[in-house]
Design a protein around this motif. Structure first.
Motif, PDB file in Angstrom:
ATOM      1  N   LEU A 227      18.092  -9.470 -11.821  1.00 28.42           N
ATOM      2  CA  LEU A 227      18.799 -10.661 -11.359  1.00 28.42           C
ATOM      3  C   LEU A 227      20.288 -10.376 -11.222  1.00 28.42           C
ATOM      4  O   LEU A 227      20.822  -9.452 -11.843  1.00 28.42           O
ATOM      5  N   ASP A 228      20.951 -11.218 -10.438  1.00 30.23           N
ATOM      6  CA  ASP A 228      22.402 -11.104 -10.304  1.00 30.23           C
ATOM      7  C   ASP A 228      23.142 -11.893 -11.379  1.00 30.23           C
ATOM      8  O   ASP A 228      24.288 -11.586 -11.699  1.00 30.23           O
ATOM      9  N   ALA A 229      22.476 -12.917 -11.920  1.00 33.47           N
ATOM     10  CA  ALA A 229      23.119 -13.759 -12.940  1.00 33.47           C
ATOM     11  C   ALA A 229      22.067 -14.622 -13.619  1.00 33.47           C
ATOM     12  O   ALA A 229      20.958 -14.806 -13.100  1.00 33.47           O
ATOM     13  N   VAL A 230      22.420 -15.138 -14.775  1.00 34.33           N
ATOM     14  CA  VAL A 230      21.636 -16.180 -15.444  1.00 34.33           C
ATOM     15  C   VAL A 230      22.607 -17.256 -15.903  1.00 34.33           C
ATOM     16  O   VAL A 230      23.817 -17.014 -16.034  1.00 34.33           O
ATOM     17  N   VAL A 231      22.076 -18.455 -16.129  1.00 35.13           N
ATOM     18  CA  VAL A 231      22.880 -19.555 -16.671  1.00 35.13           C
ATOM     19  C   VAL A 231      22.289 -19.955 -18.016  1.00 35.13           C
ATOM     20  O   VAL A 231      21.088 -20.223 -18.127  1.00 35.13           O
ATOM     21  N   LEU A 232      23.137 -19.983 -19.039  1.00 31.11           N
ATOM     22  CA  LEU A 232      22.734 -20.317 -20.402  1.00 31.11           C
ATOM     23  C   LEU A 232      23.745 -21.303 -20.983  1.00 31.11           C
ATOM     24  O   LEU A 232      24.840 -21.475 -20.444  1.00 31.11           O
ATOM     25  N   ALA A 233      23.395 -21.917 -22.096  1.00 29.23           N
ATOM     26  CA  ALA A 233      24.332 -22.806 -22.773  1.00 29.23           C
ATOM     27  C   ALA A 233      25.429 -21.977 -23.444  1.00 29.23           C
ATOM     28  O   ALA A 233      25.147 -21.014 -24.162  1.00 29.23           O
ATOM     29  N   ALA A 234      26.668 -22.347 -23.207  1.00 31.62           N
ATOM     30  CA  ALA A 234      27.786 -21.644 -23.821  1.00 31.62           C
ATOM     31  C   ALA A 234      27.694 -21.678 -25.339  1.00 31.62           C
ATOM     32  O   ALA A 234      28.032 -20.700 -26.023  1.00 31.62           O
TER      33      ALA A 234
END
Length: 315
Positions: A167-174
């Motif tokens: 993947l190019d990126a993931v989104v997670l909770a800071a």
């Protein structure tokens, strides 16, 4: 309290880290030792997306059962995983001060949401994040993923040596990244103006039996509770309750105490990100009932504006 406080937790690294921080503080306040009790939940066993296996509530039921069966005295949850309906026999005894509420982009080569190229593959297991990602960047491909924090970070090209990097990126909770000491993986803290967090994101929930009477424990939990955080998450969760939406619905909400006002903003998204309804409302700071009313009122405004025709709301 002579016997240790038994505190139930999931076995993931993040859950253990969160629960240990709670246990240390509650133990200090109650002048007691503690022991952690690992509980395996359905969410740890079942595969597939959260919407397919029953939403984030699958991470909670087994922990609640352990407390009710007196195998634990307390259970610690990520508050955003907690169903909006209370469990009979249990009470939300403490909501500690909240961590960072924002979502975090973890991308290859230091990329941000604005600089990701069209066609970039971005991973998330959250319909809320997916919808807002598609709204902000229609040209990217959102990929549904599961797994713990390090597994997800390993999906990003170049972030973890020897990991797949597909993947190019993931989104997670800071908040989770900070608690695990993974801040260096963050390439952008996404502004809530672009991506509203999940109701309760960044906060923890400590549940105990309603009948809990161990000397010093209830007093310690009352002292540990953070009033402003509880008011904020109460308003946010009231939006979900009024909309009859589950924890995995494409809905974001964020409340903040600002002086003598409680300001609440909420968003309802279509799954494809093409339709977004975002409203805000304020009310004087009051008690938990007043915070709930604020959430109910904003949810009613969302429904009147057509929220039910935008997102799948009924659980």
């Amino acid at each position: 309290m002579m016997t240790p406080i038994r505190i139930g937790t999931r076995g993931s690294a993040l859950a253990m880290t969160q629960t240990t921080s709670v246990a240390e503080r509650v133990g200090d306040l109650a002048e007691s030792s503690y022991e952690l009790v690992r509980v395996r939940t359905e969410g740890d066993v079942l595969k597939g997306s959260l919407s397919q296996i029953g939403g984030t509530g699958v991470f909670v039921a087994a922990l609640r059962e352990a407390v009710l069966q007196e195998r634990c005295d307390l259970a610690v949850h990520s508050l955003k995983d907690l169903p909006t309906l209370p469990a009979p026999g249990l009470t939300l005894a403490a909501v500690p001060e909240r961590e960072d509420v924002r979502d975090a982009l973890c991308a290859r080569d230091g990329l941000t949401l604005a600089t990701l190229p069209d066609g970039a593959r971005v991973g998330t297991g959250s319909p809320r994040r997916a919808a807002q990602l598609r709204a902000a960047r229609p040209g990217i491909e959102v990929v549904d993923i599961r797994g713990n924090v390090d597994t997800r970070l390993g999906r990003v090209a170049g972030l973890v040596s020897g990991a797949p990097g597909d993947l190019d990126a993931v989104v997670l909770a800071a908040a989770g990244l900070r608690r695990l000491g993974r801040e260096k993986a963050i390439t952008e803290l996404v502004d809530p103006a672009v991506m509203l967090p999940a109701p309760g994101q960044g906060a923890l929930a400590v549940e105990c039996r309603e009948s809990e009477s161990a000397p010093g424990l209830r007093e310690a939990l009352t002292s540990y509770d953070h009033g402003s955080t509880r008011l904020a998450v109460t308003a946010e969760r009231a939006v979900l309750w009024r909309l009859e939406a589950g924890c995995s619905a494409p809905i974001g909400a964020l409340a903040r105490v600002q002086g003598d006002e409680l300001a609440l903003e909420a968003v309802v998204c279509s799954l494809d990100g093409r339709s977004i309804l975002r409203l805000n409302r304020t009310a004087p700071v009051g008690d938990a009932d007043a915070a709930s009313q604020l959430g109910h009122d904003l949810a009613d405004e969302l429904l009147a504006a057509g929220a039910a025709g935008i997102a799948p709301l009924t659980t």
